[in-house]
Design a protein around this motif. Sequence first.
Motif, PDB file in Angstrom:
ATOM      1  N   THR A 259     -14.353  11.231   6.124  1.00 39.72           N
ATOM      2  CA  THR A 259     -15.540  11.740   5.447  1.00 39.72           C
ATOM      3  C   THR A 259     -16.772  10.927   5.834  1.00 39.72           C
ATOM      4  OG1 THR A 259     -14.226  12.517   3.583  1.00 39.72           O
ATOM      5  CG2 THR A 259     -16.578  12.219   3.190  1.00 39.72           C
ATOM      6  N   GLN A 260     -16.649   9.612   5.832  1.00 36.39           N
ATOM      7  CA  GLN A 260     -17.765   8.754   6.214  1.00 36.39           C
ATOM      8  C   GLN A 260     -18.186   9.021   7.659  1.00 36.39           C
ATOM      9  OE1 GLN A 260     -19.639   6.666   4.358  1.00 36.39           O
ATOM     10  NE2 GLN A 260     -18.490   7.471   2.635  1.00 36.39           N
ATOM     11  N   PHE A 261     -17.216   9.180   8.552  1.00 38.99           N
ATOM     12  CA  PHE A 261     -17.517   9.457   9.952  1.00 38.99           C
ATOM     13  C   PHE A 261     -18.276  10.772  10.083  1.00 38.99           C
ATOM     14  CE2 PHE A 261     -16.570  11.519  13.972  1.00 38.99           C
ATOM     15  CZ  PHE A 261     -16.995  10.544  14.866  1.00 38.99           C
ATOM     16  N   MET A 262     -17.786  11.792   9.402  1.00 39.85           N
ATOM     17  CA  MET A 262     -18.435  13.101   9.495  1.00 39.85           C
ATOM     18  C   MET A 262     -19.855  13.057   8.948  1.00 39.85           C
ATOM     19  SD  MET A 262     -15.292  15.652   8.594  1.00 39.85           S
ATOM     20  CE  MET A 262     -16.186  17.143   9.001  1.00 39.85           C
ATOM     21  N   LEU A 263     -20.067  12.354   7.854  1.00 40.22           N
ATOM     22  CA  LEU A 263     -21.410  12.247   7.293  1.00 40.22           C
ATOM     23  C   LEU A 263     -22.369  11.541   8.244  1.00 40.22           C
ATOM     24  CD1 LEU A 263     -20.608  11.360   3.587  1.00 40.22           C
ATOM     25  CD2 LEU A 263     -21.665  13.469   4.416  1.00 40.22           C
ATOM     26  N   HIS A 264     -21.871  10.530   8.940  1.00 41.45           N
ATOM     27  CA  HIS A 264     -22.736   9.758   9.823  1.00 41.45           C
ATOM     28  C   HIS A 264     -22.891  10.353  11.215  1.00 41.45           C
ATOM     29  CE1 HIS A 264     -23.381   6.489   7.065  1.00 41.45           C
ATOM     30  NE2 HIS A 264     -22.084   6.440   6.819  1.00 41.45           N
ATOM     31  N   HIS A 265     -21.922  11.115  11.676  1.00 38.58           N
ATOM     32  CA  HIS A 265     -21.955  11.579  13.061  1.00 38.58           C
ATOM     33  C   HIS A 265     -21.896  13.095  13.227  1.00 38.58           C
ATOM     34  CE1 HIS A 265     -21.672   7.496  14.520  1.00 38.58           C
ATOM     35  NE2 HIS A 265     -20.660   7.299  13.695  1.00 38.58           N
ATOM     36  N   CYS A 266     -20.927  13.733  12.640  1.00 41.15           N
ATOM     37  CA  CYS A 266     -20.669  15.144  12.938  1.00 41.15           C
ATOM     38  C   CYS A 266     -21.804  16.071  12.497  1.00 41.15           C
ATOM     39  CB  CYS A 266     -19.370  15.608  12.293  1.00 41.15           C
ATOM     40  SG  CYS A 266     -17.922  14.725  12.916  1.00 41.15           S
ATOM     41  N   TYR A 267     -22.351  15.835  11.328  1.00 44.54           N
ATOM     42  CA  TYR A 267     -23.365  16.753  10.814  1.00 44.54           C
ATOM     43  C   TYR A 267     -24.653  16.709  11.613  1.00 44.54           C
ATOM     44  CZ  TYR A 267     -20.257  17.458   6.897  1.00 44.54           C
ATOM     45  OH  TYR A 267     -19.178  17.772   6.138  1.00 44.54           O
TER      46      TYR A 267
ATOM     47  N   MET B  96       0.849  -1.174   0.000  1.00 43.81           N
ATOM     48  CA  MET B  96       0.000   0.000   0.000  1.00 43.81           C
ATOM     49  C   MET B  96       0.896   1.239   0.000  1.00 43.81           C
ATOM     50  SD  MET B  96      -2.827   1.226   2.819  1.00 43.81           S
ATOM     51  CE  MET B  96      -4.042   0.028   2.386  1.00 43.81           C
ATOM     52  N   THR B  97       0.646   2.112  -0.927  1.00 44.72           N
ATOM     53  CA  THR B  97       1.448   3.323  -1.009  1.00 44.72           C
ATOM     54  C   THR B  97       0.938   4.359  -0.016  1.00 44.72           C
ATOM     55  OG1 THR B  97       0.053   4.365  -2.675  1.00 44.72           O
ATOM     56  CG2 THR B  97       1.829   2.907  -3.469  1.00 44.72           C
ATOM     57  N   ALA B  98       1.759   5.352   0.250  1.00 43.21           N
ATOM     58  CA  ALA B  98       1.369   6.420   1.168  1.00 43.21           C
ATOM     59  C   ALA B  98       0.146   7.169   0.638  1.00 43.21           C
ATOM     60  CB  ALA B  98       2.528   7.380   1.378  1.00 43.21           C
ATOM     61  N   GLN B  99       0.090   7.345  -0.665  1.00 47.70           N
ATOM     62  CA  GLN B  99      -1.044   8.058  -1.271  1.00 47.70           C
ATOM     63  C   GLN B  99      -2.339   7.267  -1.073  1.00 47.70           C
ATOM     64  OE1 GLN B  99      -0.659   8.723  -5.459  1.00 47.70           O
ATOM     65  NE2 GLN B  99      -2.205  10.338  -5.479  1.00 47.70           N
ATOM     66  N   THR B 100      -2.282   5.969  -1.239  1.00 49.46           N
ATOM     67  CA  THR B 100      -3.456   5.126  -1.046  1.00 49.46           C
ATOM     68  C   THR B 100      -3.888   5.147   0.410  1.00 49.46           C
ATOM     69  OG1 THR B 100      -2.729   3.690  -2.830  1.00 49.46           O
ATOM     70  CG2 THR B 100      -4.376   2.800  -1.338  1.00 49.46           C
ATOM     71  N   LYS B 101      -2.916   5.088   1.308  1.00 49.92           N
ATOM     72  CA  LYS B 101      -3.225   5.124   2.737  1.00 49.92           C
ATOM     73  C   LYS B 101      -3.889   6.448   3.100  1.00 49.92           C
ATOM     74  CE  LYS B 101      -1.236   4.465   7.276  1.00 49.92           C
ATOM     75  NZ  LYS B 101      -0.031   4.252   8.061  1.00 49.92           N
ATOM     76  N   ASN B 102      -3.385   7.556   2.600  1.00 44.05           N
ATOM     77  CA  ASN B 102      -3.984   8.862   2.879  1.00 44.05           C
ATOM     78  C   ASN B 102      -5.402   8.930   2.341  1.00 44.05           C
ATOM     79  OD1 ASN B 102      -1.759   9.846   4.207  1.00 44.05           O
ATOM     80  ND2 ASN B 102      -0.899  10.844   2.405  1.00 44.05           N
ATOM     81  N   ARG B 103      -5.624   8.367   1.165  1.00 47.23           N
ATOM     82  CA  ARG B 103      -6.962   8.372   0.577  1.00 47.23           C
ATOM     83  C   ARG B 103      -7.920   7.568   1.454  1.00 47.23           C
ATOM     84  NH1 ARG B 103      -6.409   5.828  -4.509  1.00 47.23           N
ATOM     85  NH2 ARG B 103      -5.003   7.524  -4.985  1.00 47.23           N
ATOM     86  N   ASP B 104      -7.460   6.442   1.989  1.00 54.36           N
ATOM     87  CA  ASP B 104      -8.292   5.619   2.865  1.00 54.36           C
ATOM     88  C   ASP B 104      -8.648   6.370   4.141  1.00 54.36           C
ATOM     89  OD1 ASP B 104      -8.167   3.589   1.013  1.00 54.36           O
ATOM     90  OD2 ASP B 104      -6.661   2.432   2.123  1.00 54.36           O
ATOM     91  N   VAL B 105      -7.681   7.058   4.721  1.00 58.00           N
ATOM     92  CA  VAL B 105      -7.916   7.841   5.937  1.00 58.00           C
ATOM     93  C   VAL B 105      -8.898   8.970   5.650  1.00 58.00           C
ATOM     94  CG1 VAL B 105      -6.854   9.411   7.607  1.00 58.00           C
ATOM     95  CG2 VAL B 105      -5.730   7.258   7.017  1.00 58.00           C
ATOM     96  N   ASP B 106      -8.728   9.653   4.533  1.00 54.77           N
ATOM     97  CA  ASP B 106      -9.643  10.727   4.165  1.00 54.77           C
ATOM     98  C   ASP B 106     -11.050  10.193   3.969  1.00 54.77           C
ATOM     99  OD1 ASP B 106      -7.598  12.552   4.269  1.00 54.77           O
ATOM    100  OD2 ASP B 106      -7.304  12.652   2.096  1.00 54.77           O
ATOM    101  N   ASN B 107     -11.178   9.038   3.335  1.00 53.87           N
ATOM    102  CA  ASN B 107     -12.480   8.430   3.108  1.00 53.87           C
ATOM    103  C   ASN B 107     -13.140   8.059   4.433  1.00 53.87           C
ATOM    104  OD1 ASN B 107     -14.644   7.377   1.570  1.00 53.87           O
ATOM    105  ND2 ASN B 107     -13.772   5.332   1.778  1.00 53.87           N
ATOM    106  N   GLU B 108     -12.357   7.509   5.348  1.00 55.59           N
ATOM    107  CA  GLU B 108     -12.877   7.129   6.654  1.00 55.59           C
ATOM    108  C   GLU B 108     -13.376   8.363   7.414  1.00 55.59           C
ATOM    109  OE1 GLU B 108     -11.495   4.823  10.726  1.00 55.59           O
ATOM    110  OE2 GLU B 108      -9.998   5.388   9.253  1.00 55.59           O
TER     111      GLU B 108
END
Length: 64
Positions: free
Chosen positions: A15-23, A1-13
């Motif tokens: 975003t999903q958290f914020m959509l489900h909880h923060c808003y 897994m490249t650093a770019q892929t890992k960052n994308r996964d973290v960003d996706n996680e």
Amino acid sequence: MTAQTKNRDVDNELTQFMLHHCYTCPDANECDTEARCRACMEEKREKEEDGRQLTRDQLKEYAL
């Protein structure tokens, strides 16, 4: 897994958290630092897992 892929996964996680909880969270304005946001995220994740385990246990009892 490249650093770019890992960052994308973290960003996706995040975003999903914020959509489900923060808003929908009435206390979202209290997460004013990254550390506080991560702590809240971990707390909510633990509660979700507890709820999932409770559901699993109840389904097992029902099946018996």
